[in-house]
Design an enzyme around this catalytic site. Structure first.
Site: not given
Ligand code: NAD
Ligand code: UDP
Length: 317
Positions: A32, A56, A108, A120, A151, A181
């Protein structure tokens, strides 16, 4: 396989889509754009194996087509930085809904399609840890009502729900606990340490150190992480697995490395009060389980990973 990737327009989600497509799978990306960017998926516009759905995940999910083999749930804001509009502290309800309702909806879908489900999750499960390094058996040290709780608790709920669906409904689930990361396609303004420092060093500004910079993290390059996650997807492991690079350093050392790499003569500016509440003192993954179960080890060190990341930051500055 036909795989639904939520959070596909984000940093990790977009790299995951690329890897799945490279392996010959069909991918449905869902996002979203609350923190993600359409640009992260622009290169897939003409790929017949990729479909995108703007949606979403905290609302009921309709999957296009009649079959689905796996769901990889990455949708969630991920930056803790309260100084950025993309930090989860500033998106508290969306963050809890993505981790809570979003996980429920994805599970689901997994149940309806008899598909695998991979969550994740995060090192934030461990909070400000009192055990170091952190093995998966550590239950964590989390403030349930602190700034980061939107979070941390959403992800803890998501893990519990994932195992509930596994135990009660027999869903074939995986949980990856991702540690810090970095790589291309991070938002330059999401406020995390690596994008902040790269952006500042490339613009010839001093690097912003929150606190005294003695807090530690362990930084993993994105390709290493995606390799570990792909191996986990193909494994039979239902218990959580840490994926991250165990090479631990202080935030000051990270800043020094980036300044040296970019030959930035301006050094640091310290903000003693900008360290958010609950900002962990030390963080390093114990990756014994990933090594034993997945045969996985990170292969790209920080200098190499930063050098690979740099062109994206230069192009997007
Ligand atoms: P990011 O913000 O770049 O990507 C998250 C994506 O999820 C975004 O594109 C956002 O628009 C989308 N999103 C959020 N809420 C949404 C919703 N309700 N419906 C649809 N899309 C939605 O962050 P990231 O670093 O790529 O993280 C991705 C996942 O990895 C997350 O779940 C995060 O918790 C997990 N994570 C990342 C790290 C890291 O170091 N990058 C570390 C631990 C966990
Ligand atoms: N940090 C910093 N300066 C910045 C951004 C972050 O000193 O400009 C610190 C932050 O306070 C934390 C560490 O760097 O101690 C890592 O922060 P990040 O937001 O990357 O992720 P976290 O590991 O806290 O989830």
């Amino acid at each position: 396989m036909k795989v639904l990737v939520t959070g596909a327009a984000g940093f990790l989600g977009s790299h995951l889509c690329d890897r799945l497509l490279l392996e010959g799978h069909k991918v449905i990306g869902m996002d979203n754009f609350v923190t993600g960017r359409p640009e992260n998926l622009a290169h897939l516009a003409d790929n017949d194996d990729f479909t995108f759905v703007e949606h979403d995940v905290s609302e009921f999910i309709d999957v296009p087509g009649s079959s689905l083999d796996a769901i990889m749930h990455f949708a969630s804001p991920a930056s803790p930085n309260a100084n950025s509009p993309y930090g989860y502290v500033n998106l508290p309800i969306q963050t809890m809904k993505a981790g809570g309702l979003g996980t429920l909806n994805c599970l689901g879908v997994a149940r309806a399609y008899d598909a695998k489900f991979l969550l994740a999750s995060t090192s934030e499960i461990y909070g400000d840890p009192q055990v170091h390094p952190q093995p998966e058996s550590y239950w964590g040290h989390v403030n349930p009502i602190g700034e980061r709780s939107v979070y941390d608790e959403a992800k803890r709920f998501a893990e519990a729900l994932t195992l509930a669906y596994h135990r009660y409904h027999g869903i074939d689930t995986r949980i990856v606990r991702i540690f810090n990361t970095y790589g291309s396609r991070m938002r330059l303004d999401d406020g995390r340490a690596v994008p902040n420092f790269l952006k500042q060093a490339l613009s010839g500004q001093p690097l912003t150190i929150y606190g005294d910079g003695s807090q530690t993290r362990s930084f993993c390059y994105v390709d290493d992480l995606i390799e570990g996650i792909y191996r986990l997807l193909l494994s039979d492991e239902h218990q959580p697995v840490n994926i991250g690079n165990p090479s631990e350093m202080s935030i000051l050392a990270l800043a020094e490395t980036i300044n040296q790499l970019l030959e930035n003569p301006l050094e640091f500016v310290f903000f003693p009060d900008k360290r958010g509440e609950g900002d962990p003192e030390r963080r390093r993954p114990d990756i014994t389980r990933a090594q034993e179960i997945l045969g996985w080890n990170p292969t790209i060190d920080l200098d190499d990973g930063l050098t690979r990341t740099l062109p994206y930051f230069q192009e997007n500055l």
